[in-house]
Design a protein around this motif. Structure first.
Motif, PDB file in Angstrom:
ATOM      1  N   ALA A 160       4.400 -16.202   3.057  1.00 60.92           N
ATOM      2  CA  ALA A 160       5.940 -16.007   3.265  1.00 60.92           C
ATOM      3  C   ALA A 160       6.337 -15.680   2.066  1.00 60.92           C
ATOM      4  O   ALA A 160       7.755 -14.960   2.168  1.00 60.92           O
ATOM      5  N   VAL A 161       6.188 -16.364   0.964  1.00 53.05           N
ATOM      6  CA  VAL A 161       6.787 -16.088  -0.431  1.00 53.05           C
ATOM      7  C   VAL A 161       6.525 -14.979  -0.854  1.00 53.05           C
ATOM      8  O   VAL A 161       7.208 -14.130  -1.598  1.00 53.05           O
ATOM      9  N   MET A 162       5.080 -14.482  -0.828  1.00 57.59           N
ATOM     10  CA  MET A 162       4.667 -13.408  -1.108  1.00 57.59           C
ATOM     11  C   MET A 162       5.168 -12.167  -0.645  1.00 57.59           C
ATOM     12  O   MET A 162       5.814 -11.189  -1.350  1.00 57.59           O
ATOM     13  N   LYS A 163       5.283 -12.359   0.663  1.00 60.72           N
ATOM     14  CA  LYS A 163       6.108 -11.171   1.635  1.00 60.72           C
ATOM     15  C   LYS A 163       7.485 -11.090   0.798  1.00 60.72           C
ATOM     16  O   LYS A 163       7.903  -9.920   1.036  1.00 60.72           O
ATOM     17  N   SER A 164       8.315 -12.073   0.754  1.00 59.85           N
ATOM     18  CA  SER A 164       9.468 -12.182   0.585  1.00 59.85           C
ATOM     19  C   SER A 164       9.814 -11.467  -0.920  1.00 59.85           C
ATOM     20  O   SER A 164      10.761 -10.550  -0.990  1.00 59.85           O
ATOM     21  N   ILE A 165       9.335 -11.597  -1.943  1.00 58.75           N
ATOM     22  CA  ILE A 165       9.146 -11.001  -3.107  1.00 58.75           C
ATOM     23  C   ILE A 165       8.628  -9.812  -3.273  1.00 58.75           C
ATOM     24  O   ILE A 165       9.241  -8.805  -3.751  1.00 58.75           O
ATOM     25  N   MET A 166       7.590  -9.321  -2.378  1.00 64.30           N
ATOM     26  CA  MET A 166       6.998  -8.000  -2.202  1.00 64.30           C
ATOM     27  C   MET A 166       7.999  -6.917  -1.819  1.00 64.30           C
ATOM     28  O   MET A 166       8.025  -5.952  -2.026  1.00 64.30           O
ATOM     29  N   GLU A 167       8.830  -7.470  -0.702  1.00 64.95           N
ATOM     30  CA  GLU A 167       9.777  -6.555   0.005  1.00 64.95           C
ATOM     31  C   GLU A 167      10.871  -6.303  -0.918  1.00 64.95           C
ATOM     32  O   GLU A 167      11.230  -5.171  -0.717  1.00 64.95           O
ATOM     33  N   LYS A 168      11.118  -6.942  -1.942  1.00 68.22           N
ATOM     34  CA  LYS A 168      12.021  -6.580  -2.916  1.00 68.22           C
ATOM     35  C   LYS A 168      11.614  -5.294  -3.624  1.00 68.22           C
ATOM     36  O   LYS A 168      12.528  -4.454  -4.249  1.00 68.22           O
ATOM     37  N   ASP A 169      10.211  -5.077  -3.738  1.00 68.90           N
ATOM     38  CA  ASP A 169       9.763  -3.983  -4.370  1.00 68.90           C
ATOM     39  C   ASP A 169       9.038  -3.017  -3.599  1.00 68.90           C
ATOM     40  O   ASP A 169       8.458  -2.300  -3.876  1.00 68.90           O
ATOM     41  N   ASN A 170       9.485  -3.023  -2.137  1.00 74.61           N
ATOM     42  CA  ASN A 170       9.172  -2.269  -1.105  1.00 74.61           C
ATOM     43  C   ASN A 170       7.857  -2.176  -0.904  1.00 74.61           C
ATOM     44  O   ASN A 170       7.056  -0.794  -0.876  1.00 74.61           O
ATOM     45  N   ALA A 171       6.950  -3.447  -1.112  1.00 72.30           N
ATOM     46  CA  ALA A 171       5.547  -3.471  -0.794  1.00 72.30           C
ATOM     47  C   ALA A 171       5.229  -4.014   0.601  1.00 72.30           C
ATOM     48  O   ALA A 171       6.036  -5.139   1.146  1.00 72.30           O
ATOM     49  N   ASP A 172       3.819  -4.100   0.686  1.00 71.44           N
ATOM     50  CA  ASP A 172       3.426  -4.691   1.992  1.00 71.44           C
ATOM     51  C   ASP A 172       2.453  -5.548   1.725  1.00 71.44           C
ATOM     52  O   ASP A 172       1.350  -5.428   1.092  1.00 71.44           O
ATOM     53  N   VAL A 173       2.691  -6.980   2.085  1.00 74.78           N
ATOM     54  CA  VAL A 173       1.752  -7.845   1.903  1.00 74.78           C
ATOM     55  C   VAL A 173       0.775  -7.951   2.667  1.00 74.78           C
ATOM     56  O   VAL A 173      -0.491  -8.557   2.358  1.00 74.78           O
ATOM     57  N   SER A 174       0.631  -7.141   3.751  1.00 73.20           N
ATOM     58  CA  SER A 174      -0.666  -7.017   4.450  1.00 73.20           C
ATOM     59  C   SER A 174      -1.763  -6.235   3.662  1.00 73.20           C
ATOM     60  O   SER A 174      -2.874  -6.109   4.085  1.00 73.20           O
TER      61      SER A 174
END
Length: 343
Positions: A160-174
């Motif tokens: 969840a933390v990784m997804k949250s900060i990756m979304e700030k960079d328009n990136a995909d945690v999957s």
């Protein structure tokens, strides 16, 4: 210190806490009244403080308060103990330990499950944890996690933390490969099969500096104000607060003096920690203490101060990501009432 091992402890704690919530009648009795600082040693009140993890510089103020006699001045005979597999929270909540070292995320989860833990001080004002990678992995921002291997423990909070900060960079945690690190430490794991992991810079990051292994560090607080939460914190139980507030005040007076000593005299404080826990690397303890000492109080008006906005912000973040079953009543999760005006 790898941050993810703490999340594994949190998973264990969560299971235990559901049982502990109904254990209030099993707490050990407390002596009534305030402690007399002039009591002889034989009359000192026994107090147990349980750590969250192996002793490190997050705990220096506790060891300083013990070694320098601050606890004895308050009439307390304090024993600092290492945690079991379930961590400190369950034992503090059930009265098996008087005080403990925990984290805001753990207390938040406990409170929403009806477990009466209360945070009585923030050990460090701002979150010093983040994702660390050797510089040759070229991970400069959260978007660079894509295509890389992350070493963790499979906790939903990690993703969840990784997804949250990756979304700030328009990136995909999957697109991140998740790998269970097992018992490997950070330095072994990054040489074996992972590219990055979640660490506390004050310990693992400083160790990397001493090893001359350069890291790229992405602090989670830099991506989200909600992730700038208190970690670690000192906790006790609601029962202790209600039935023996004078003990809590005495403990916090001495503890605040211990952390004030560590803030003002990091080298001497590091020596006290190394003396108390001789198995620790003395060079690491000293370097870590120098880095961490200014951060204990940082921009707060006094050491230990906590803000309701910090508790609410992180709890709302957890609830929005379905990491909590219900919202947190933030005002009941912590108190500043036992902090002395000055150490």
């Amino acid at each position: 210190m790898v941050r993810n091992k703490r999340w594994m402890s949190l998973v264990i704690i969560c299971a235990v806490l559901l049982v502990v919530a109904g254990c209030g009648n099993k707490e050990k009795p407390n002596n009534e009244g305030a402690s007399d600082s002039n009591k002889p040693a034989a009359e000192l009140r026994d107090v147990q403080v349980m750590l969250d993890w192996s002793a490190n510089t997050n705990h220096t103020g506790l060891y300083a308060a013990k070694d320098l006699g601050y606890y004895e001045e308050e009439g307390l005979n304090v024993k600092i103990v290492q945690p079991g597999a379930g961590g400190s929270d369950a034992l503090v909540a059930s009265g098996k330990a008087d005080f403990g070292v925990s984290y805001q995320e753990s207390v938040t989860l406990a409170r929403t499950q009806g477990v009466p833990l209360v945070s009585i001080a923030a050990v460090i004002q701002h979150n010093t944890s983040g994702f660390a990678a050797p510089v040759d992995r070229n991970i400069k921002k959260a978007a660079d996690f894509e295509g890389k291997s992350y070493g963790g423990w499979g906790s939903p909070v990690e993703e969840a933390v990784m997804k949250s900060i990756m979304e700030k960079d328009n990136a995909d945690v999957s697109k991140v490969k998740m790998i269970n690190m097992g018992d490997a430490d950070y330095f072994t794991a990054v040489k074996r099969d992972i590219d990055f992991a979640w660490i506390f810079y004050a310990w693992t990051g400083i160790e990397a500096e001493l090893r001359e292994e350069k890291l790229d560090m992405i602090y989670v607080k830099d991506y989200s104000e909600a992730l700038d939460y208190y970690t670690p914190v000192l906790v006790t139980s609601e029962k202790m607060i209600n039935e023996d507030p004078e003990l809590v005040k005495a403990f916090m007076r001495a503890t605040a003096k211990g952390y004030d000593y560590a803030i003002k005299q990091p080298e001497e404080a590091a020596a006290l920690l190394s003396k108390a826990v001789p198995e620790l690397d003395k060079d690491l303890v000293l370097a870590s203490q120098k880095w961490l000492s200014p951060l204990y109080q940082d921009d707060a008006p006094r050491w230990g101060e906590q803000k309701e906005s910090v508790w609410k912000g992180y709890a709302d973040w957890m609830f929005e990501r379905k990491l909590l079953d219900k919202p947190l009543e933030a005002g009941s999760a912590f108190t500043n009432d036992f902090l002395p005006d000055s150490p």
